[in-house]
Design a protein around this motif. Structure first.
Motif, PDB file in Angstrom:
ATOM      1  N   THR A 165       0.805  -1.215   0.000  1.00 26.00           N
ATOM      2  CA  THR A 165       0.000   0.000   0.000  1.00 26.00           C
ATOM      3  C   THR A 165       0.846   1.277   0.000  1.00 26.00           C
ATOM      4  O   THR A 165       0.563   2.220  -0.738  1.00 26.00           O
ATOM      5  CB  THR A 165      -0.949   0.015   1.205  1.00 26.00           C
ATOM      6  N   GLN A 166       1.892   1.316   0.823  1.00 20.93           N
ATOM      7  CA  GLN A 166       2.709   2.524   0.898  1.00 20.93           C
ATOM      8  C   GLN A 166       3.442   2.769  -0.406  1.00 20.93           C
ATOM      9  O   GLN A 166       3.577   3.915  -0.850  1.00 20.93           O
ATOM     10  CB  GLN A 166       3.706   2.425   2.060  1.00 20.93           C
ATOM     11  N   TYR A 169       0.910   4.094  -2.930  1.00 25.54           N
ATOM     12  CA  TYR A 169       0.563   5.464  -2.548  1.00 25.54           C
ATOM     13  C   TYR A 169       1.654   6.445  -2.992  1.00 25.54           C
ATOM     14  O   TYR A 169       1.362   7.495  -3.586  1.00 25.54           O
ATOM     15  CB  TYR A 169       0.359   5.535  -1.039  1.00 25.54           C
ATOM     16  N   ARG A 170       2.911   6.089  -2.739  1.00 26.87           N
ATOM     17  CA  ARG A 170       4.016   6.958  -3.126  1.00 26.87           C
ATOM     18  C   ARG A 170       4.135   7.065  -4.646  1.00 26.87           C
ATOM     19  O   ARG A 170       4.486   8.122  -5.176  1.00 26.87           O
ATOM     20  CB  ARG A 170       5.325   6.435  -2.526  1.00 26.87           C
ATOM     21  N   ARG A 173       1.580   9.524  -5.898  1.00 24.97           N
ATOM     22  CA  ARG A 173       2.067  10.882  -5.613  1.00 24.97           C
ATOM     23  C   ARG A 173       3.171  11.282  -6.589  1.00 24.97           C
ATOM     24  O   ARG A 173       3.229  12.433  -7.041  1.00 24.97           O
ATOM     25  CB  ARG A 173       2.581  10.968  -4.178  1.00 24.97           C
ATOM     26  N   LEU A 248      -1.030   1.916   4.505  1.00 28.65           N
ATOM     27  CA  LEU A 248      -2.299   2.623   4.462  1.00 28.65           C
ATOM     28  C   LEU A 248      -3.386   1.790   5.129  1.00 28.65           C
ATOM     29  O   LEU A 248      -3.321   0.559   5.146  1.00 28.65           O
ATOM     30  CB  LEU A 248      -2.712   2.898   3.014  1.00 28.65           C
ATOM     31  N   ALA A 252      -8.240   3.984   3.270  1.00 28.08           N
ATOM     32  CA  ALA A 252      -7.390   4.817   2.419  1.00 28.08           C
ATOM     33  C   ALA A 252      -6.976   4.066   1.163  1.00 28.08           C
ATOM     34  O   ALA A 252      -6.917   4.629   0.069  1.00 28.08           O
ATOM     35  CB  ALA A 252      -6.158   5.266   3.204  1.00 28.08           C
ATOM     36  N   MET A 253      -6.711   2.769   1.316  1.00 27.31           N
ATOM     37  CA  MET A 253      -6.297   1.972   0.157  1.00 27.31           C
ATOM     38  C   MET A 253      -7.450   1.777  -0.818  1.00 27.31           C
ATOM     39  O   MET A 253      -7.241   1.767  -2.037  1.00 27.31           O
ATOM     40  CB  MET A 253      -5.759   0.615   0.621  1.00 27.31           C
ATOM     41  N   LEU A 256      -7.459   4.751  -2.872  1.00 27.83           N
ATOM     42  CA  LEU A 256      -6.301   4.789  -3.768  1.00 27.83           C
ATOM     43  C   LEU A 256      -6.496   3.865  -4.974  1.00 27.83           C
ATOM     44  O   LEU A 256      -5.997   4.151  -6.066  1.00 27.83           O
ATOM     45  CB  LEU A 256      -5.043   4.372  -2.998  1.00 27.83           C
TER      46      LEU A 256
END
Length: 284
Positions: A165-166, A169-170, A173, A248, A252-253, A256
């Motif tokens: 997930t992280q 997410y990155r 971004r 996340l 939140a995921m 995303l």
């Protein structure tokens, strides 16, 4: 067994030369049998070949190979390599507790064969890997004004997988910040050796295994003197501290996921991320 005396028999080196001529040379055991083969393996390789070929042909897509290497223990330790000299280099006769470790993260530009290596002093995390990618793009963006998409070959390791997930997410971004379309193309589990950058790591290992990497400065200096296809790598050090276990929440995921364009038949191994504003609009 036939009754010959020892002095009547050929010496070992003679037999060795004969065997060499016949093709029976000394060979290392080859690590060639994957631990597992998931049902999607063949489909994943077919998809990789198709996507990579299309990326290499397009003037607007830049393909890179990205991965981290095993942690490097810094100290007076033997790495079972050889170096030329009048006497052997002396190392600790016992591998004591490692006080310093370096995490190598690499990016291989498949267009010009330029390898970039960042040594981290903390942990191998999604944030560390994406930070390396962001720095690499910041340094290389001026050379690629026509590029609108990055095709990234990765090995689906725990820090960069299609479920991390992280990392995802990155990457979203990163796409939004740069305007680049991001295409993540993963190799199947237990087949990371086919990712191009893995061959770079093998060359680095052979290059420095005969010396003592007893300081961070020496480790970086040795990395700078290796070559990949005749080109020396760009090497840097990151002293930033990273934290493990960042992820996340499910909520939140789920939000995303709407930004991830997953392949209908290979959802974990082929993911596209469209930026909110494409780069050519930002650029102009």
């Amino acid at each position: 067994e036939k009754g010959y005396a020892q002095e009547q028999l050929p010496q070992e080196w003679t037999i060795g030369k004969i065997l060499n001529r016949l093709g029976y040379r000394l060979r290392r055991v080859k690590k060639a049998i994957p631990k597992k083969k998931i049902p999607e393996t063949n489909a994943i390789f077919a998809n990789i070949a198709e996507v990579n070929k299309a990326a290499d042909r397009s003037p607007n897509i830049l393909r890179i190979s990205m991965d981290t290497k095993a942690t490097v223990a810094v100290g007076e330790y033997s790495r079972n390599g050889k170096s030329r000299g009048t006497a052997a280099i002396k190392a600790q006769d016992h591998d004591m507790e490692v006080k310093t470790k370096l995490i190598p993260a690499g990016l291989l530009n498949m267009k010009n064969n330029q390898l970039s290596i960042t040594f981290g002093c903390s942990y191998k995390t999604s944030d560390f890997i994406v930070d390396c990618l962001e720095k690499w793009w910041h340094d290389n963006e001026p050379y690629y004004p026509q590029i609108s998409e990055l095709a990234i070959n990765s090995d689906n390791g725990p820090e960069t997988s299609g479920k991390r997930t992280q990392f995802l997410y990155r990457m979203v971004r990163f796409a939004d910040a740069t305007g680049l379309r991001i295409h993540l193309i993963y190799y199947p589990p237990y087949h990371s050796k086919y990712n191009s950058i893995e061959r770079c790591w093998g060359i680095l290992e052979n290059h420095w295994n005969g010396t003592l990497l007893d300081s961070i400065a020496k480790t970086i200096a040795w990395a700078k003197t290796m070559t990949w296809r005749g080109i020396a790598p760009i090497v840097s050090l990151s002293e930033q501290i990273y934290h493990k276990g960042v992820s996340l929440s499910k909520k939140a995921m789920s939000l995303l996921e709407s930004r991830l364009l997953r392949s209908s038949y290979l959802p974990l191994w082929d993911i596209c991320i469209e930026p909110l504003v494409p780069r050519y609009i930002i650029f102009h």
